[in-house]
Design a protein around this motif. Structure first.
Motif, PDB file in Angstrom:
ATOM      1  N   THR A 216       0.822  -1.213   0.000  1.00  0.00           N
ATOM      2  CA  THR A 216       0.000   0.000   0.000  1.00  0.00           C
ATOM      3  C   THR A 216       0.855   1.264   0.000  1.00  0.00           C
ATOM      4  OG1 THR A 216      -0.205  -0.268   2.389  1.00  0.00           O
ATOM      5  CG2 THR A 216      -2.060  -0.979   1.067  1.00  0.00           C
ATOM      6  N   ALA A 217       2.109   1.183   0.437  1.00  0.00           N
ATOM      7  CA  ALA A 217       2.987   2.358   0.397  1.00  0.00           C
ATOM      8  C   ALA A 217       3.489   2.574  -1.029  1.00  0.00           C
ATOM      9  CB  ALA A 217       4.147   2.185   1.356  1.00  0.00           C
ATOM     10  N   ALA A 218       4.008   1.514  -1.638  1.00  0.00           N
ATOM     11  CA  ALA A 218       4.537   1.636  -3.003  1.00  0.00           C
ATOM     12  C   ALA A 218       3.420   1.598  -4.046  1.00  0.00           C
ATOM     13  CB  ALA A 218       5.532   0.511  -3.273  1.00  0.00           C
ATOM     14  N   ARG A 219       2.209   1.280  -3.597  1.00  0.00           N
ATOM     15  CA  ARG A 219       1.064   1.129  -4.505  1.00  0.00           C
ATOM     16  C   ARG A 219       1.369   0.135  -5.620  1.00  0.00           C
ATOM     17  NH1 ARG A 219      -2.068   6.920  -4.791  1.00  0.00           N
ATOM     18  NH2 ARG A 219      -2.356   7.060  -2.564  1.00  0.00           N
ATOM     19  N   SER A 220       1.874  -1.028  -5.219  1.00  0.00           N
ATOM     20  CA  SER A 220       2.179  -2.064  -6.207  1.00  0.00           C
ATOM     21  C   SER A 220       1.495  -3.367  -5.817  1.00  0.00           C
ATOM     22  CB  SER A 220       3.696  -2.250  -6.312  1.00  0.00           C
ATOM     23  OG  SER A 220       4.201  -2.721  -5.085  1.00  0.00           O
TER      24      SER A 220
ATOM     25  N   PRO B 165      -9.807   4.393  -1.192  1.00  0.00           N
ATOM     26  CA  PRO B 165      -9.849   2.937  -1.192  1.00  0.00           C
ATOM     27  C   PRO B 165     -11.216   2.333  -0.879  1.00  0.00           C
ATOM     28  CG  PRO B 165      -8.202   3.782   0.375  1.00  0.00           C
ATOM     29  CD  PRO B 165      -8.987   4.943  -0.114  1.00  0.00           C
ATOM     30  N   ALA B 166     -12.261   3.129  -0.847  1.00  0.00           N
ATOM     31  CA  ALA B 166     -13.556   2.570  -0.476  1.00  0.00           C
ATOM     32  C   ALA B 166     -14.040   1.505  -1.448  1.00  0.00           C
ATOM     33  CB  ALA B 166     -14.581   3.674  -0.369  1.00  0.00           C
ATOM     34  N   ALA B 167     -13.876   1.761  -2.721  1.00  0.00           N
ATOM     35  CA  ALA B 167     -14.590   0.891  -3.654  1.00  0.00           C
ATOM     36  C   ALA B 167     -13.656   0.124  -4.593  1.00  0.00           C
ATOM     37  CB  ALA B 167     -15.551   1.738  -4.484  1.00  0.00           C
ATOM     38  N   LEU B 168     -13.930  -1.153  -4.757  1.00  0.00           N
ATOM     39  CA  LEU B 168     -13.280  -1.908  -5.818  1.00  0.00           C
ATOM     40  C   LEU B 168     -14.381  -2.330  -6.782  1.00  0.00           C
ATOM     41  CD1 LEU B 168     -10.879  -3.442  -7.077  1.00  0.00           C
ATOM     42  CD2 LEU B 168     -11.535  -5.393  -5.675  1.00  0.00           C
TER      43      LEU B 168
ATOM     44  N   PRO C  94      -8.149   1.890  -6.820  1.00  0.00           N
ATOM     45  CA  PRO C  94      -8.408   3.257  -6.328  1.00  0.00           C
ATOM     46  C   PRO C  94      -7.679   3.529  -5.013  1.00  0.00           C
ATOM     47  CG  PRO C  94     -10.283   1.831  -5.844  1.00  0.00           C
ATOM     48  CD  PRO C  94      -9.284   0.982  -6.564  1.00  0.00           C
ATOM     49  N   TRP C  95      -6.345   3.636  -5.100  1.00  0.00           N
ATOM     50  CA  TRP C  95      -5.526   3.813  -3.895  1.00  0.00           C
ATOM     51  C   TRP C  95      -5.894   5.067  -3.126  1.00  0.00           C
ATOM     52  CZ3 TRP C  95      -2.466  -0.362  -3.030  1.00  0.00           C
ATOM     53  CH2 TRP C  95      -2.039  -1.130  -4.127  1.00  0.00           C
ATOM     54  N   ASP C  96      -6.295   6.153  -3.877  1.00  0.00           N
ATOM     55  CA  ASP C  96      -6.560   7.415  -3.194  1.00  0.00           C
ATOM     56  C   ASP C  96      -7.852   7.379  -2.392  1.00  0.00           C
ATOM     57  OD1 ASP C  96      -4.305   8.845  -3.905  1.00  0.00           O
ATOM     58  OD2 ASP C  96      -5.104   9.199  -5.934  1.00  0.00           O
TER      59      ASP C  96
ATOM     60  N   ARG D 299     -10.368  -9.056  -4.114  1.00  0.00           N
ATOM     61  CA  ARG D 299     -11.463  -8.470  -3.327  1.00  0.00           C
ATOM     62  C   ARG D 299     -11.183  -8.565  -1.830  1.00  0.00           C
ATOM     63  NH1 ARG D 299     -15.519 -11.286  -6.188  1.00  0.00           N
ATOM     64  NH2 ARG D 299     -16.008  -9.997  -7.979  1.00  0.00           N
ATOM     65  N   TRP D 300     -10.754  -9.756  -1.399  1.00  0.00           N
ATOM     66  CA  TRP D 300     -10.461  -9.928   0.044  1.00  0.00           C
ATOM     67  C   TRP D 300      -9.374  -8.958   0.481  1.00  0.00           C
ATOM     68  CZ3 TRP D 300      -9.761 -15.921  -0.677  1.00  0.00           C
ATOM     69  CH2 TRP D 300     -11.020 -16.534  -0.764  1.00  0.00           C
ATOM     70  N   ALA D 301      -8.317  -8.872  -0.311  1.00  0.00           N
ATOM     71  CA  ALA D 301      -7.199  -8.009   0.081  1.00  0.00           C
ATOM     72  C   ALA D 301      -7.640  -6.549   0.090  1.00  0.00           C
ATOM     73  CB  ALA D 301      -6.017  -8.209  -0.867  1.00  0.00           C
ATOM     74  N   TRP D 302      -8.423  -6.187  -0.926  1.00  0.00           N
ATOM     75  CA  TRP D 302      -8.834  -4.783  -1.005  1.00  0.00           C
ATOM     76  C   TRP D 302      -9.786  -4.412   0.125  1.00  0.00           C
ATOM     77  CZ3 TRP D 302      -6.155  -1.283  -3.138  1.00  0.00           C
ATOM     78  CH2 TRP D 302      -6.669   0.025  -3.202  1.00  0.00           C
TER      79      TRP D 302
END
Ligand SMILES: Cc1cc2nc3c(=O)[nH]c(=O)nc-3n(C[C@H](O)[C@H](O)[C@H](O)COP(=O)(O)OP(=O)(O)OC[C@H]3O[C@@H](n4cnc5c(N)ncnc54)[C@H](O)[C@@H]3O)c2cc1C
Ligand code: FES
Ligand code: FES
Lengths: 158, 285
Positions: free
Chosen positions: B195-199, B230-233, B226-228, B275-278
């Motif tokens: 989540t820091a490197a957004r990778s 993060p509510a929705a995938l 949507p890293w900025d 989905r689980w991770a997000w």
């Protein structure tokens, strides 16, 4: 080669061991301890389960030389000549033994579980016994046995 | 047959250099099956069970150095927080008896495309540490596997450890098989978000000649998530990610499943694990 190991509290020596043979073979064929059973020799059935330094393992997957100087506990070492361990007793009382071939391995796996976690849930019991196959009982009686054994152990501790 | 019993890593490396044909034995859960069924008759076994250096793990500069013979049971009990993906995979290996003996060194040594440790190691960007009397080198896990049961391990080398970056976000592992225990994966998938490197890291198991990464899926998800906020995938992102993972696989038909089934199942595993991770990201964990 020669292998020295402690089994059920006593020192044993096996001679003329072929380095590729298993601990299970040493126990059964060289030292006359037929409690642990041989069914699959590939880790699938759990009937050869013994404690190795206090941890349940498939004796068929331990090379004899890996057991040098280690301590092994087999089903023969749980109770005594005239006394059953509470786990063995629970298996008998609940009808969890039919042909009995799977029993020594299951008793070790169950013994380990109830001493680590006498309050195991059914899911935890199933997980702990997932490496032991039984072709007779359908497992329900075995679950009964483990629950009974667990309550006995929990009672002894309380 | 000889039985070599080194008491230290230095002794083990010397023994391997002197006897390159000696087969290392750690937990024995692959080696003993081959011996019991007469599939292998090596001139010597090299027991790693007494080499204390291989049975330890520790943290150094942001990564975990996991010794080759640390058992899966210990990985589950001790590394669930720092290496969650690997711990999840370890939990699915064999049975308690197998997990009590076997570890990652043996999994890598066998280099089966179905090995459960491999997808999470790929997803996390791990490196394999190889040592011999000549010295020590590290190989990215993606370059370690050369083909089914073939690896970059030289004949005088031993696997001493894997170096796994500490988790920097949610990780997941999922595996398809006929029951929960004692199953060689039909296919499996590991996912690691940073989540820091957004990778995004991926690892595909049992659907190719080696474990594989899905590079395009990784790039797609890193850009599309949507890293900025993060509510929705959204469903489309999850689906596209799944399709790209399936496209990266190179499965074959075999007794455990068809190539078509493996591709389909991988797409499902990939979008589910994403989905689980997000959920963990958007839930603020
Ligand atoms: C019943 C059963 C169920 C199983 N289920 C699973 C499963 O669900 N998922 C899965 O991935 N695997 C499974 N396996 C396979 C096996 O348990 C794994 O591959 C395990 O990780 C092997 O580890 P080990 O320590 O027992 O290896 P060993 O059998 O000791 O060694 C395996 C190979 O690696 C080599 N080796 C070991 N250590 C080193 C080292 N340090 N350096 C160099 N070479 C080395 C050995 O020479 C050998 O070729 C199962 C096996 C059995 C018997
Ligand atoms: S005989 Fe060892 S697991 Fe079946
Ligand atoms: S009682 Fe017969 S196999 Fe279990």
């Amino acid at each position: 080669m020669r292998v020295n190991l402690e089994i059920n509290g006593e020192q044993h020596t096996a001679d003329d061991v072929w380095p590729g043979e298993s601990l299970l073979y040493v126990l059964r064929e060289r030292l006359g301890l037929p409690g642990a059973k041989n069914a699959c020799e590939q880790g699938e059935c759990g009937s050869c389960t013994v404690y190795l330094d206090g941890t349940p393992v498939c004796a068929c997957l331990v090379a004899a030389g890996q057991a040098e100087g280690r301590s092994v506990r087999t089903v023969e070492g749980l109770g005594g000549e005239d006394r059953l361990d509470p786990v063995q007793d629970a298996f008998v009382r609940t009808g969890a033994v039919q042909c009995g071939f799977c029993t020594p391995g299951l008793v070790i796996a169950a013994h380990d579980l109830v001493h680590r976690n006498p309050h195991a849930s059914d899911a935890e019991i199933r997980e702990a016994l997932a490496g032991n196959l039984c072709r007779c009982t359908g497992y329900e009686k075995i679950l009964d046995a483990v629950r009974l054994a667990a309550s006995t152990v929990a009672g002894e501790r309380a | 047959m000889d039985f070599l019993r080194p008491a230290s890593l230095a002794e083990a490396l010397a023994a391997k250099a002197e006897n390159p044909a000696a087969v290392p034995i750690a937990g024995g859960t692959d080696v003993m099956v081959e011996l019991n069924f007469d599939r292998r008759r090596p001139p010597a076994l090299l027991d790693l069970g007494r080499v204390a250096e291989l049975a330890r793990w520790g943290e150094e500069n942001g990564h975990v150095r996991l010794g080759a013979t640390v058992s899966y049971t210990r990985i589950v009990e001790e590394l669930g927080t720092v290496l969650p993906g690997l711990a999840m995979a370890a939990r699915t290996v064999g049975s308690p008896q197998i997990r009590n003996r076997a570890g990652v060194g043996g999994n890598l040594g066998s280099a089966s495309p179905a090995g459960d440790a491999h997808p999470p190691l790929l997803a996390a960007g791990a490196e394999v540490e190889l040592a011999s009397v000549r010295g020590t080198r590290t190989v990215p896990v993606g370059e370690f596997f050369l083909g089914p049961k073939r690896s970059a391990l030289a004949e005088d080398e031993l696997i001493t450890a894997v170096l796994v970056p500490r988790a920097a976000g949610p990780q997941q592992f999922a595996k398809v098989g006929t029951r929960n225990a004692m199953v060689i994966a039909v296919c499996s998938f590991g996912l690691a978000l940073d989540t820091a490197a957004r990778s995004v890291g991926t690892g595909i198991g049992s659907a190719g000649p080696t474990p594989l990464r899905a590079a395009e899926a990784e790039e797609f998800a890193a850009a599309a998530l949507p890293w900025d906020e993060p509510a929705a995938l959204d469903e489309a992102t999850a689906r596209e990610f799944g399709e790209l993972v399936a496209a990266a696989a190179r499965p074959i038909d075999d007794v455990r499943g068809s190539a078509a089934y493996r591709r389909h199942a991988l797409a499902v595993l990939a979008r589910r694990t994403l989905r689980w991770a997000w959920q963990d990201v958007s839930g603020g964990r």
